[in-house]
Motif scaffolding. Structure first.
Motif, PDB file in Angstrom:
ATOM      1  N   VAL A  21       1.075  -1.038   0.054  1.00  0.00           N
ATOM      2  CA  VAL A  21      -0.052   0.169   0.036  1.00  0.00           C
ATOM      3  C   VAL A  21       0.823   1.064   0.245  1.00  0.00           C
ATOM      4  CG1 VAL A  21      -1.433   1.372   1.417  1.00  0.00           C
ATOM      5  CG2 VAL A  21      -2.173  -0.577   0.745  1.00  0.00           C
ATOM      6  N   ALA A  54       2.299   1.499  -3.830  1.00  0.00           N
ATOM      7  CA  ALA A  54       1.405   2.127  -4.335  1.00  0.00           C
ATOM      8  C   ALA A  54       1.021   3.531  -4.261  1.00  0.00           C
ATOM      9  CB  ALA A  54       0.019   2.040  -3.572  1.00  0.00           C
ATOM     10  N   LEU A  93      -7.013  -4.758   0.891  1.00  0.00           N
ATOM     11  CA  LEU A  93      -7.751  -4.106   0.037  1.00  0.00           C
ATOM     12  C   LEU A  93      -9.268  -4.096   0.158  1.00  0.00           C
ATOM     13  CD1 LEU A  93      -5.818  -6.486  -2.732  1.00  0.00           C
ATOM     14  CD2 LEU A  93      -5.055  -4.209  -1.802  1.00  0.00           C
ATOM     15  N   TYR A 104      -9.205  -0.724   0.921  1.00  0.00           N
ATOM     16  CA  TYR A 104      -8.178   0.144   0.223  1.00  0.00           C
ATOM     17  C   TYR A 104      -8.873   1.316  -1.184  1.00  0.00           C
ATOM     18  CZ  TYR A 104      -3.900   1.428  -2.404  1.00  0.00           C
ATOM     19  OH  TYR A 104      -2.975   2.428  -2.977  1.00  0.00           O
ATOM     20  N   ALA A 105      -8.426   2.443  -1.115  1.00  0.00           N
ATOM     21  CA  ALA A 105      -9.445   3.106  -2.478  1.00  0.00           C
ATOM     22  C   ALA A 105      -8.212   3.672  -3.244  1.00  0.00           C
ATOM     23  CB  ALA A 105     -10.250   4.557  -1.913  1.00  0.00           C
ATOM     24  N   LYS A 165      -4.927   3.687  -5.741  1.00  0.00           N
ATOM     25  CA  LYS A 165      -4.844   3.929  -7.065  1.00  0.00           C
ATOM     26  C   LYS A 165      -3.039   3.621  -7.383  1.00  0.00           C
ATOM     27  CE  LYS A 165      -8.721   3.375  -9.511  1.00  0.00           C
ATOM     28  NZ  LYS A 165      -9.615   2.261  -9.253  1.00  0.00           N
ATOM     29  N   LYS A 214      -4.364  -0.361  -7.121  1.00  0.00           N
ATOM     30  CA  LYS A 214      -5.000  -1.434  -6.187  1.00  0.00           C
ATOM     31  C   LYS A 214      -3.515  -2.420  -6.367  1.00  0.00           C
ATOM     32  CE  LYS A 214      -8.442  -3.352  -3.933  1.00  0.00           C
ATOM     33  NZ  LYS A 214     -10.357  -2.806  -3.865  1.00  0.00           N
ATOM     34  N   THR A 224      -1.860  -5.998  -5.960  1.00  0.00           N
ATOM     35  CA  THR A 224      -2.770  -7.396  -6.180  1.00  0.00           C
ATOM     36  C   THR A 224      -1.206  -8.204  -5.469  1.00  0.00           C
ATOM     37  OG1 THR A 224      -0.588  -7.794  -7.974  1.00  0.00           O
ATOM     38  CG2 THR A 224      -3.812  -7.108  -8.108  1.00  0.00           C
TER      39      THR A 224
END
Length: 154
Positions: free
Chosen positions: A74, A77, A101, A104-105, A107, A109, A111
């Motif tokens: 996170v 990202a 996730l 989580y909002a 971008k 996201k 994987t």
């Protein structure tokens, strides 16, 4: 049973840490699993920013090797990675990652995937620009094989 083992291990470790912290007048990050998790996320973020420039992940496809619950993914990202993928061998940690996730909002996201074994990374060759690995290698027994895998996927 696996979750019970983790909880018991955590409780033993917590008591040892509390004893050591009390001797040094330290804080109570280990007071609960949730408090530890919050502290761990902050600690990972600090380690990342202490060890790498803020732009080190920007616009790159990155792998978090030994991603655990996804805290570092996170953060990567949020620092502008083009894509972030975490890989781990612990199902329970990856279930926590899935929960993370779910709320989580941001971008992109991140994987994640479960490794099929401890000697290989189940990802295509030359897929990633960077690999981040924090507090993981002390758990890796087959470090030569993993180093070869890192080379393969970079």
């Amino acid at each position: 049973m696996h979750t019970l083992k983790i909880r018991l291990t955590y409780e033993v470790a917590r008591r040892l840490v509390e004893r050591r912290q009390a001797a040094h007048g330290a804080i109570a990050e280990a007071a609960s699993w949730e408090a530890y998790s919050d502290w761990r996320e902050d600690s990972l973020r600090k380690q990342l920013l202490d060890c790498f420039p803020r732009h080190s992940a920007r616009d790159k496809a990155v792998l978090d090797f030994g991603c655990g619950d996804g805290a570092l993914c996170v953060t990567l990202a949020a620092l502008g990675a083009a894509s972030v993928h975490g890989v781990d061998i612990d199902r329970d940690s990856l279930q926590k990652f899935a929960k993370r996730l779910g709320v989580y909002a941001g971008k992109p996201k991140p994987t994640f995937s479960l490794s099929s074994n401890s000697k290989e990374i189940d990802q295509p060759s030359e897929k990633f620009d960077s690999i981040y690995c924090f507090d993981t290698m002390e758990h890796v027994m087959d470090y030569r094989e993993i180093a070869a895998e890192w080379h393969r996927i970079l």
